[in-house]
Design a protein around this motif. Structure first.
Motif, PDB file in Angstrom:
ATOM      1  N   MET A  20      37.424  -3.715 -29.210  1.00 29.84           N
ATOM      2  CA  MET A  20      37.273  -4.956 -29.966  1.00 29.84           C
ATOM      3  C   MET A  20      38.642  -5.582 -30.236  1.00 29.84           C
ATOM      4  N   SER A  21      39.653  -4.749 -30.437  1.00 35.93           N
ATOM      5  CA  SER A  21      41.014  -5.264 -30.626  1.00 35.93           C
ATOM      6  C   SER A  21      41.499  -5.966 -29.366  1.00 35.93           C
ATOM      7  N   ALA A  22      41.195  -5.354 -28.211  1.00 38.81           N
ATOM      8  CA  ALA A  22      41.581  -5.978 -26.942  1.00 38.81           C
ATOM      9  C   ALA A  22      40.867  -7.312 -26.770  1.00 38.81           C
ATOM     10  N   LEU A  23      39.587  -7.370 -27.160  1.00 39.38           N
ATOM     11  CA  LEU A  23      38.844  -8.619 -27.051  1.00 39.38           C
ATOM     12  C   LEU A  23      39.411  -9.664 -28.009  1.00 39.38           C
ATOM     13  N   TYR A  24      39.797  -9.236 -29.196  1.00 37.87           N
ATOM     14  CA  TYR A  24      40.413 -10.155 -30.153  1.00 37.87           C
ATOM     15  C   TYR A  24      41.691 -10.765 -29.563  1.00 37.87           C
ATOM     16  N   LEU A  25      42.539  -9.922 -29.004  1.00 38.76           N
ATOM     17  CA  LEU A  25      43.785 -10.415 -28.407  1.00 38.76           C
ATOM     18  C   LEU A  25      43.493 -11.336 -27.217  1.00 38.76           C
ATOM     19  N   ALA A  26      42.515 -10.961 -26.405  1.00 35.06           N
ATOM     20  CA  ALA A  26      42.144 -11.801 -25.262  1.00 35.06           C
ATOM     21  C   ALA A  26      41.669 -13.172 -25.748  1.00 35.06           C
ATOM     22  N   HIS A  27      40.884 -13.167 -26.833  1.00 34.95           N
ATOM     23  CA  HIS A  27      40.417 -14.434 -27.411  1.00 34.95           C
ATOM     24  C   HIS A  27      41.593 -15.254 -27.944  1.00 34.95           C
ATOM     25  N   LYS A  28      42.499 -14.598 -28.647  1.00 37.39           N
ATOM     26  CA  LYS A  28      43.625 -15.321 -29.238  1.00 37.39           C
ATOM     27  C   LYS A  28      44.549 -15.910 -28.172  1.00 37.39           C
ATOM     28  N   PHE A  29      44.623 -15.231 -27.009  1.00 36.44           N
ATOM     29  CA  PHE A  29      45.470 -15.747 -25.937  1.00 36.44           C
ATOM     30  C   PHE A  29      44.685 -16.621 -24.943  1.00 36.44           C
ATOM     31  N   GLY A  30      43.414 -16.874 -25.263  1.00 37.56           N
ATOM     32  CA  GLY A  30      42.620 -17.826 -24.488  1.00 37.56           C
ATOM     33  C   GLY A  30      42.204 -17.357 -23.104  1.00 37.56           C
ATOM     34  N   ILE A  31      42.053 -16.045 -22.914  1.00 35.05           N
ATOM     35  CA  ILE A  31      41.711 -15.535 -21.571  1.00 35.05           C
ATOM     36  C   ILE A  31      40.460 -14.660 -21.566  1.00 35.05           C
ATOM     37  N   ALA A  32      39.706 -14.647 -22.646  1.00 35.98           N
ATOM     38  CA  ALA A  32      38.537 -13.767 -22.730  1.00 35.98           C
ATOM     39  C   ALA A  32      37.537 -14.030 -21.612  1.00 35.98           C
ATOM     40  N   ASP A  33      37.432 -15.285 -21.174  1.00 39.53           N
ATOM     41  CA  ASP A  33      36.468 -15.621 -20.117  1.00 39.53           C
ATOM     42  C   ASP A  33      36.941 -15.181 -18.727  1.00 39.53           C
ATOM     43  N   SER A  34      38.202 -14.793 -18.608  1.00 42.67           N
ATOM     44  CA  SER A  34      38.744 -14.415 -17.296  1.00 42.67           C
ATOM     45  C   SER A  34      39.232 -12.973 -17.249  1.00 42.67           C
ATOM     46  N   LEU A  35      39.032 -12.229 -18.338  1.00 40.14           N
ATOM     47  CA  LEU A  35      39.582 -10.872 -18.435  1.00 40.14           C
ATOM     48  C   LEU A  35      38.458  -9.857 -18.544  1.00 40.14           C
ATOM     49  N   ASP A  36      38.429  -8.900 -17.628  1.00 42.79           N
ATOM     50  CA  ASP A  36      37.476  -7.798 -17.717  1.00 42.79           C
ATOM     51  C   ASP A  36      38.155  -6.631 -18.425  1.00 42.79           C
ATOM     52  N   ILE A  37      37.738  -6.388 -19.666  1.00 39.65           N
ATOM     53  CA  ILE A  37      38.326  -5.302 -20.460  1.00 39.65           C
ATOM     54  C   ILE A  37      37.612  -4.009 -20.092  1.00 39.65           C
ATOM     55  N   SER A  38      38.385  -3.034 -19.649  1.00 37.75           N
ATOM     56  CA  SER A  38      37.791  -1.813 -19.100  1.00 37.75           C
ATOM     57  C   SER A  38      38.356  -0.576 -19.784  1.00 37.75           C
ATOM     58  N   PRO A  39      37.582   0.079 -20.650  1.00 38.24           N
ATOM     59  CA  PRO A  39      38.056   1.315 -21.264  1.00 38.24           C
ATOM     60  C   PRO A  39      38.060   2.459 -20.247  1.00 38.24           C
ATOM     61  N   LEU A  40      39.098   3.282 -20.319  1.00 44.21           N
ATOM     62  CA  LEU A  40      39.174   4.466 -19.457  1.00 44.21           C
ATOM     63  C   LEU A  40      38.770   5.688 -20.267  1.00 44.21           C
ATOM     64  N   PHE A  41      37.730   6.354 -19.818  1.00 46.04           N
ATOM     65  CA  PHE A  41      37.277   7.579 -20.464  1.00 46.04           C
ATOM     66  C   PHE A  41      37.797   8.765 -19.648  1.00 46.04           C
ATOM     67  N   GLU A  42      38.716   9.516 -20.253  1.00 45.21           N
ATOM     68  CA  GLU A  42      39.352  10.615 -19.519  1.00 45.21           C
ATOM     69  C   GLU A  42      39.622  11.828 -20.399  1.00 45.21           C
ATOM     70  N   THR A  43      39.742  11.614 -21.702  1.00 39.35           N
ATOM     71  CA  THR A  43      39.954  12.750 -22.595  1.00 39.35           C
ATOM     72  C   THR A  43      38.623  13.439 -22.852  1.00 39.35           C
ATOM     73  N   SER A  44      38.695  14.662 -23.330  1.00 38.33           N
ATOM     74  CA  SER A  44      37.472  15.400 -23.638  1.00 38.33           C
ATOM     75  C   SER A  44      36.618  14.630 -24.644  1.00 38.33           C
ATOM     76  N   TYR A  45      37.267  14.070 -25.662  1.00 37.39           N
ATOM     77  CA  TYR A  45      36.546  13.300 -26.679  1.00 37.39           C
ATOM     78  C   TYR A  45      35.947  12.036 -26.065  1.00 37.39           C
ATOM     79  N   GLY A  46      36.738  11.336 -25.257  1.00 37.14           N
ATOM     80  CA  GLY A  46      36.270  10.095 -24.647  1.00 37.14           C
ATOM     81  C   GLY A  46      35.069  10.304 -23.742  1.00 37.14           C
ATOM     82  N   LEU A  47      35.092  11.385 -22.971  1.00 36.20           N
ATOM     83  CA  LEU A  47      33.968  11.664 -22.076  1.00 36.20           C
ATOM     84  C   LEU A  47      32.711  12.026 -22.863  1.00 36.20           C
ATOM     85  N   GLU A  48      32.907  12.701 -23.979  1.00 38.30           N
ATOM     86  CA  GLU A  48      31.758  13.133 -24.787  1.00 38.30           C
ATOM     87  C   GLU A  48      31.174  11.989 -25.609  1.00 38.30           C
TER      88      GLU A  48
END
Length: 926
Positions: free
Chosen positions: A424-452
């Protein structure tokens, strides 16, 4: 001629003699447990060097003989992986395929994997295509260095070949479509396959890439892309196409002028305003690739010949897919950088929360701000002055979209993502910089916690209206799953299972929350321990491993369109796109796999039916590896020689760059790829082999029963067994024995190498002051205890034994033995140095400590400084007056140079060569 023949015979006999001795030692080791075949052979070779029965030249020739075999294997392996052996079979059908929707993208990344020289990599590709053997003399010598610019140029070469292959595939798709859809084929523009890159745009864990570097790369890519379009239009005679070509030529001249000034901007900061005004000049510019594609598409629908229609349609498809760049770009940062960028948002730390409830509150608060706040306007000055990396990357994306191509989306990859607030922070920044419609925000799940917990993260975001609206506009949810770090944290097999489970759960979540409203893009970055991902297999098996048929079929049954991207990392990955022929075969076989894999699922597979068993196996593997990773003894093993067994493989640091207070501990402080490479060089892929024996024997009878009914379980175990066939814990022990004070004093006690007695005892005395030998031994006994269970499992399944027999693993064990012998000899050379005076910055013990870490570069530098030649006179050997002082006085520079530095340099070169050769066995150079 007879002398040469005798010499060759001697060396052939030398290699055979060592290999026969290794076999004998293995047999003895099965009866006498204290015998370590690798260590014993290394000691014998070391003694042969000492007694001058074997010269360094002899060893060099033996290594070159082995390298001939490895080279042939490497060329054949590339042929096999790319599918060049079965070119006739890689035809495809587009029946039932929506060719207007993206199906797959190959992503070129630049993890540190550029160990082979560029021309050597090309020679491998050439031999794979021609089936000739043209092995260069320096085939397995490593690069001394590689810059970011060199990495980018190699990525560009791979992208060019990939783009050409995409165009060829698109031409085939269009030809098929003209026959199957004669009425409206011109309305359907192929967009199923393409290429992408993050080389020059990846700031995860590094701070050395400036925005000027990244923007410069994108300018260069636009120039290269425009040249491609211009060349393609040269072949089309239609007058309207010629007019468009003139526009491209004009834009090409404009961008070349900008690039010529921009690339030197870091050195010429005074030119900043002039260069930025050139970029933002309001005159005629080509900034919309879609508009240009639409113009060409309109021409294709007019009354032109079928041949020209197809040529134009291929060009249109290329423009729609790749725009004014060589490929889609991925900007890459990590979650910590997002948190840092959010700190000044409202005067308090939005990025930190005390628990789940406060995190939800912060997400909702941020969503409300996105709804109510307007965007910022920024310029190049703001970009240049910004110090927060995440904000800088957002501004960079804005300027690329605004001034290079307004239609090509940019992907923002966020590594180590574990919380919805980060997205959501990344989306906020994308909105503030006017690129939300052109930016695909992609979380990387790689840690044990992230995968779970990744699915919960996505589910929480899908309950936010702001995020749902963002996805509806983008028409896609993008995620990234990372095999490299996951494989380090919880083991490679458990990681593969966890990633499969996560992908399936996110499909369910997306279906439940949004129905079929958006597609799912899964980007798999798969740097496993076998080479650079894809388990060194053909493309069908590669794609099946990183995204299983089960996941693909699950998406299909739930009506979720699946869009897949996967990585080709560094030099090893680029070889699969190293020429037009190889790139075409690689991409065609991937395309066929992507079309067909969903239908290859076995719905009766017991691994998916018996969920209790699958979960228990996964939990057992995961728990085993988490304990291993957190064991300080394992950290001692991975750190045994720091990174000094590894060659320079990239511009990115092997250890992550982190802020103060965020330091990592243990194996997590080094990069996953470096971790994998260290395990390869020590001789045992613990993160692949280990844990399976222990986890399987929780209920070995059930494992045996399900194994006979499950292709998925067989896929996982086969990966383990392939790694074990190359793995040797005796080899790990042989390396760790170099840190055993008892080993060295025992050699002295038994009268070994009489002239080296002082050196042998010196090493033992130094190691007695502090050595990790016993700690490392503890880890090896732990790994070996687990291996007993794996041997038992293999026997119970009735599979071929993975214990080496006959010629099994002979080549690899011999390479390790030779290298250990060379290391031992090098340590003796260091010990032969005269005592350094107190005025020196370093002591003899300091030098020896560097040598025990295998940092022979530092050793040589210190010795040269301590014994530097003061006299400026050169060529003194030409003097008529003869002397014996310099050759007999051990304190002279000439003595040290000839008796220590010169042989040490020869050893160092061969040690590095063996590193490359061992990497070649694994299909990896990273």
């Amino acid at each position: 001629m007879k002398t040469e023949s005798k010499s060759a015979d001697k060396l052939m006999n030398l290699r055979k003699q060592w290999e026969d001795k290794l076999k004998t030692l293995r047999e003895q080791g099965m009866s006498i447990t204290d015998i370590n075949p690798v260590s014993a052979l290394a000691e014998m070779i070391d003694d042969d060097i000492y007694e001058e029965r074997v010269s360094r030249k002899d060893i060099e020739i033996v290594l070159n003989d082995i390298s001939e075999e490895l080279w042939r294997n490497k060329a054949f392996s590339l042929r096999y992986q790319a599918g060049l052996e079965s070119v006739k079979d890689n035809q495809f059908s587009i029946a039932g395929l929506d060719i207007t929707q993206p199906l797959y993208r190959a992503v070129f990344t630049a993890h540190p994997t550029f160990a082979l020289k560029k021309d050597v990599s090309q020679a491998v590709v050439y031999d794979a295509v021609t089936e000739e053997i043209s092995k260069p003399l320096d085939a397995f010598s490593s690069r001394e260095s590689i810059s970011l610019q060199e990495e980018h140029l190699e990525a560009m070469a791979a992208l060019r070949n990939g783009r050409t292959a995409v165009n060829l595939i698109n031409e085939s798709i269009i030809n098929q479509n003209t026959k199957s859809n004669p009425e409206s084929w011109q309305d359907e523009i192929p967009n199923v396959i393409g290429v992408a890159t993050w080389v020059g745009y990846d700031l995860d864990g590094r701070t050395d890439i400036s925005w000027i570097d990244s923007f410069s790369f994108r300018l260069y890519e636009k120039i290269e892309s425009l040249k491609n379009y211009k060349d393609a239009m040269e072949k089309i005679s239609h007058p309207e196409v010629s007019k468009i070509k003139l526009k491209i030529e004009k834009e090409l001249i404009r961008n070349e002028k900008i690039f010529s000034k921009f690339k030197d901007l870091k050195k010429k900061k005074n030119d900043f305003n002039e260069v930025m005004n050139l970029i933002t000049d309001g005159g005629e510019r080509l900034l919309s690739s879609k508009k240009l594609a639409d113009q060409l598409h309109y021409i294709a629908k007019q009354n032109v010949s079928l041949k020209e229609k197809i040529e134009i349609m291929v060009l249109v498809a290329d423009l729609y897919t790749h725009g004014f760049g060589m490929g889609e770009i991925h900007l890459r940062i990590n979650a910590a950088q997002i948190r840092n960028a959010m700190r000044p948002v409202d005067g308090r730390t939005l990025s930190i929360s005390d628990g789940e409830n406060s995190a939800r509150l912060l997400v909702e608060r941020l969503a409300l701000r996105i709804k109510n706040e307007s965007s910022w306007s920024t310029n190049f000055k703001n970009l240049d002055q910004e110090t927060a990396l995440a904000r800088r990357q957002m501004m960079l994306a804005r300027q690329i979209i605004k001034h290079i191509d307004s239609d090509q989306k940019v992907k923002l990859l966020i590594a180590e993502c574990e919380r919805p607030l980060t997205i959501m922070s990344a989306l906020y920044l994308a909105h503030k910089f006017g690129i939300a419609d052109s930016l695909d925000i992609s979380p990387l799940f790689e840690t044990s916690y992230g995968l779970e917990h990744g699915e919960k993260l996505i589910d929480q975001l899908l309950q936010q209206e702001v995020f749902v609206n963002y996805l509806r506009k983008r028409k896609i949810l993008t995620i990234q799953t990372g095999f490299s770090d996951a494989g380090r944290f919880i083991g490679q097999i458990a990681a593969n299972m966890a990633i499969e489970r996560l992908q399936t759960k996110i499909i369910n979540c997306l279906k439940n929350r949004m129905g079929k409203a958006v597609d799912l893009l899964v980007f798999n970055t798969h740097g496993e321990s076998f080479g650079r991902g894809g388990i060194q297999s053909n493309m069908n098996d590669r794609q099946s491993y990183i995204m299983t048929p089960f996941v693909r079929n699950h998406a299909k049954e739930n009506g979720i369109r699946l869009y897949h991207q996967s990585s080709f990392q560094g030099g090893d990955g680029y070889r699969l796109f190293g020429s037009f022929e190889v790139a075409v075969s690689t991409l065609k076989n991937i395309f066929i796999a992507e079309i067909n894999l969903a239908s290859q699922v076995d719905k009766t597979d017991a691994f998916y039916q018996q969920t209790d068993f699958s979960l228990d196996l996964f939990s057992g593997l995961k728990d085993w590896h988490e304990k291993l990773l957190n064991d300080p003894s394992y950290s001692d093993l991975v750190d045994i020689f720091d990174n000094n067994l590894l060659p320079v493989t990239g511009s990115r640091p092997t250890r992550r760059v982190v802020g103060a207070g965020n330091e990592r501990r243990g194996p997590s402080k080094i990069r996953a790829i470096t971790h994998n490479a260290i395990l390869q060089q020590l001789g045992y892929l613990a993160n692949v082999v280990s844990g399976m024996g222990c986890a399987a024997t929780l209920d070995i009878d059930e494992f045996v029963d399900i194994f006979s009914k499950s292709s998925r379980l067989r896929q996982c175990l086969n990966y383990v067994l392939r790694a074990k066939e190359m793995g040797s814990l005796n080899t790990v022990l042989a390396y760790s024995r170099l840190l055993d004070p008892g080993f060295w004093v025992n050699k002295a006690y038994h009268g070994k190498q009489e002239k080296n007695q002082r050196g042998l005892r010196s090493i033992s005395q130094l190691l007695r002051k502090g050595s990790n030998y016993q700690s490392i031994q503890k880890t090896v006994w732990n790994l070996r205890d687990d291996l007993v269970d794996l041997y038992r499992l293999v026997e119970k399944l009735g599979l071929k034994s993975v214990r080496p027999k006959g010629d099994d693993r002979l080549q690899l064990d011999l390479l390790h033995s030779i290298r250990i012998a060379l290391v031992s000899n090098s340590l003796m050379l260091v010990c032969s140095l005269p005592r350094l005076g107190e005025t020196n910055r370093h002591s003899n013990d300091d030098i020896l400590n560097y040598a025990l870490k295998l940092d022979f570069d530092s050793v040589s530098d210190i010795i040269r400084t301590a014994f530097r030649l003061e006299s400026p006179v050169s060529d003194t050997e030409l003097l008529s007056e003869k002397e014996s002082y310099s050759t007999e006085n051990i304190g002279s520079f000439i003595f040290v140079d000839k008796q220590v530095l010169a042989p040490l340099e020869q050893n160092k070169i061969m040690i590095k060569q063996i590193t490359q050769m061992i990497s070649a066995v694994y299909g990896a150079h990273g």
